[in-house]
Structures are given as C-alpha cells and as structure tokens.
Design a protein around this motif. Sequence first.
Motif, mmCIF file in Angstrom:
data_model
loop_
_atom_site.group_PDB
_atom_site.id
_atom_site.type_symbol
_atom_site.label_atom_id
_atom_site.label_comp_id
_atom_site.label_asym_id
_atom_site.label_seq_id
_atom_site.Cartn_x
_atom_site.Cartn_y
_atom_site.Cartn_z
ATOM 1 N N ILE A 5 0.280 -0.882 -0.180
ATOM 2 C CA ILE A 5 0.111 -0.269 0.073
ATOM 3 C C ILE A 5 1.302 1.209 0.129
ATOM 4 C CG2 ILE A 5 -1.663 1.106 1.154
ATOM 5 C CD1 ILE A 5 -3.323 -0.848 0.199
ATOM 6 N N GLN A 7 0.656 4.930 0.620
ATOM 7 C CA GLN A 7 -0.333 5.935 1.175
ATOM 8 C C GLN A 7 0.015 7.374 1.691
ATOM 9 O OE1 GLN A 7 -1.553 4.850 4.589
ATOM 10 N NE2 GLN A 7 -3.524 6.562 5.209
ATOM 11 N N LYS A 8 -0.695 8.479 1.264
ATOM 12 C CA LYS A 8 -0.234 9.190 1.065
ATOM 13 C C LYS A 8 -1.695 10.012 1.280
ATOM 14 C CE LYS A 8 2.098 11.896 -2.334
ATOM 15 N NZ LYS A 8 2.162 12.270 -3.758
ATOM 16 N N SER A 11 -5.397 8.764 1.041
ATOM 17 C CA SER A 11 -5.416 8.278 0.056
ATOM 18 C C SER A 11 -4.089 6.570 -0.014
ATOM 19 C CB SER A 11 -4.891 9.399 -1.267
ATOM 20 O OG SER A 11 -4.654 8.495 -2.971
ATOM 21 N N LYS A 12 -4.811 5.512 -0.465
ATOM 22 C CA LYS A 12 -4.174 4.506 -0.586
ATOM 23 C C LYS A 12 -4.327 3.704 -2.131
ATOM 24 C CE LYS A 12 -5.526 2.927 4.975
ATOM 25 N NZ LYS A 12 -6.471 1.442 4.962
ATOM 26 N N ASN A 40 -7.476 -4.399 2.839
ATOM 27 C CA ASN A 40 -6.155 -3.052 3.055
ATOM 28 C C ASN A 40 -7.296 -1.524 2.524
ATOM 29 O OD1 ASN A 40 -5.112 -5.191 0.747
ATOM 30 N ND2 ASN A 40 -3.605 -4.842 3.083
ATOM 31 N N ALA A 42 -8.187 0.004 0.980
ATOM 32 C CA ALA A 42 -7.500 0.735 -0.669
ATOM 33 C C ALA A 42 -8.668 0.613 -2.183
ATOM 34 C CB ALA A 42 -6.313 0.432 -1.320
ATOM 35 N N HIS A 119 -3.410 9.155 -6.678
ATOM 36 C CA HIS A 119 -3.253 10.401 -5.697
ATOM 37 C C HIS A 119 -3.830 11.224 -5.539
ATOM 38 C CE1 HIS A 119 -1.428 7.745 -2.423
ATOM 39 N NE2 HIS A 119 -0.431 7.589 -3.091
#
Length: 122
Positions: A5, A7-8, A11-12, A40, A42, A119
């Motif tokens: 994953i 991630q920001k 956001s995943k 996840n 996501a 993202h």
Amino acid sequence: MNITIDQKGASKVAVVDSDEIVIGEVQDALDLMASVSYNNEAYKLLIRKENLTDDFFELRTKLAGDILQKFTNYGVKLAIVGDFSGYDSKSLRDFIYECNQGKQFFFLADQAEALAALHSLG
C-alpha cells in the motif's frame, strides 16, 4: 503476488507486484478488487501491463471493456503501468488516450507518474 500500500494522507493505492499474469479474465479482476478493498481498504489499484493478459490489449475481445466496467461499477480507480508504444492499433491508442483524459483509468509509463495520478483523485 505481493500487494503493498502506497499511502499519501487518506489516499491509499494498492500496488500489485507479480511475475505472472494477475488478470486473465473478468473474474480475476473482481477477485483482486475484492481482496484489495477488504484486506487493505484501498479503492485505487496500480498494476503493470505485464500482469494483464495480452487479450486485454486486443479491443476486439472486449475483455478490456468488460474489466474496466467492473472497476467502474465498484468505484475502484486503476492505473496500468508500462510501455504502450509497441501497440500499433489506432483504436487501442485512442482508447488509452481517452482513458488518460478521465479520472477513472490511467495508462502511464512509470510507477511514480501512476501513483501521482491516483493520489490526485483524493
């Protein structure tokens, strides 16, 4: 197959890493989306073009349309990373161009560019 994953903020993006075909038919795409969203949480996915069956890039098979429709139905964004310059089908080039103009699917040359696009969707 390994899924990591990226991630920001909130956001995943699930990044698929595999040496094999991961999506060979519609059911494979459904299984992958279900696994990534359940395990996840996501709803954005990055996969390499080598992990998709060659039939995906033959638009006459309708596999790409069927698979991308499932991603749309389930609200999962998708970036496919690879070199698409080797395809000489005008309809495929047009399809890739149109996808890249939207906010659901991306066909991009490198992973960093794909992650940035996914993202940016929030």
